[in-house]
Design an enzyme around this catalytic site. Sequence first.
Site, PDB file in Angstrom:
ATOM      1  NE  ARG A   1     -40.464  -7.363  16.034  1.00 23.87           N
ATOM      2  CZ  ARG A   1     -39.176  -7.442  15.779  1.00 23.87           C
ATOM      3  NH1 ARG A   1     -38.332  -6.584  16.332  1.00 23.87           N
ATOM      4  NH2 ARG A   1     -38.702  -8.372  14.970  1.00 23.87           N
TER       5      ARG A   1
ATOM      6  CG  ASP B   1     -37.588 -16.706   9.656  1.00 23.48           C
ATOM      7  OD1 ASP B   1     -38.247 -15.678   9.920  1.00 23.48           O
ATOM      8  OD2 ASP B   1     -36.529 -17.004  10.245  1.00 23.48           O
TER       9      ASP B   1
ATOM     10  CG  HIS C   1     -32.631 -11.551  10.129  1.00 20.29           C
ATOM     11  ND1 HIS C   1     -32.374 -12.425  11.143  1.00 20.29           N
ATOM     12  CD2 HIS C   1     -33.951 -11.237  10.225  1.00 20.29           C
ATOM     13  CE1 HIS C   1     -33.480 -12.630  11.844  1.00 20.29           C
ATOM     14  NE2 HIS C   1     -34.447 -11.920  11.306  1.00 20.29           N
TER      15      HIS C   1
ATOM     16  CG  HIS D   1     -35.579 -19.746  13.873  1.00 19.12           C
ATOM     17  ND1 HIS D   1     -35.028 -19.254  15.047  1.00 19.12           N
ATOM     18  CD2 HIS D   1     -36.330 -18.727  13.354  1.00 19.12           C
ATOM     19  CE1 HIS D   1     -35.409 -17.977  15.213  1.00 19.12           C
ATOM     20  NE2 HIS D   1     -36.203 -17.635  14.199  1.00 19.12           N
TER      21      HIS D   1
END
Length: 332
Positions: A70, A248, A178, A166
């Site tokens: 990011r 998550d 997702h 994860h």
Amino acid sequence: MIGALMLDIEGTTLCEHDIEILKNPQVGGVILFSRNIESPQQVRALTDHMRQIRPEILIAVDQEGGRVQRLKQGFTRLPAMGRLGELYQTEPQRALTLSEQCGWLMATETLAVGIDFSFAPVLDLNDISDVIGDRSFAQNIDDIIPLADAFMKGMHEAGMATTGKHFPGHGSVKADSHVAAAVDHRSYQEIFDKDMQTFIQLMPKLDALMPAHVIYPLVDCHPAGFSSYWIQEILRKHLKFDGVLFSDDLTMQAACVAGNADARILAALQAGCDMGLVCNNRTAAELALHAIQDQPLPNQTRLERMRGKIEITLQSNTKWQEVKQDIDAFVG
């Protein structure tokens, strides 16, 4: 005091709505995305403003390297961890050195702008998953463990807590959680012998874990992040993990099995997560926040371990300059 919800903001500065919601005691953290980031100076001003409002708040980011990075403009471009795994096949010592340098550099640059930690590293195998791929260090356990160990050593040296994801493993599940339900039909023993070993063997270096939004129906009917069996029985009791557990993102498609955002965060916290993430949907975040208003605050001792420890001035730091040159040369 640190609350049980981590949410996000829309822009590069705080609006009045952001300021109001950050004052809620159950907001414990903020996660930054690319839309929140223009430059190191702007990010530092943003995190300073957050702490003027809530000095105790935890600020996080996904700064894995490769396609999940990011912080870009004004920050070092980090390689995908899979590139280190490729190098490890021919130059293992150089790969380990670069992995440690990547962990240190990522943590140092992130801490310098007032962010406490990155959700890193990914400890999944690079197997059949549509979402993991080269976010993973390698395809096999024996390569992942030394490379991830070196990366986390660098993070710790810089003063940043580590978060493995994860758990118990997303790499052997094809679906991207997702956007779709993710189901792994293997037995517990198969998962334990393969995917879980990276987490188990690296557990002494892990300050936090993020369970997968994956259902392992031969073990439990709930996704791991909503499963008291995975969290309480396996992680806490059997593996004796006492670090932080972050859900998550609870807006992901695979989390919808628990209901709306209010039901999802309650399910995650009741299963044993310390903090729930609700991202990219302020309406859902507010619904989750309302649902937990009367819930007890999470374990403060655990969450305090996630606070960034060290801050340096980058431009005057010789090690930062040298390590940055090494990583820039590797990335090309």
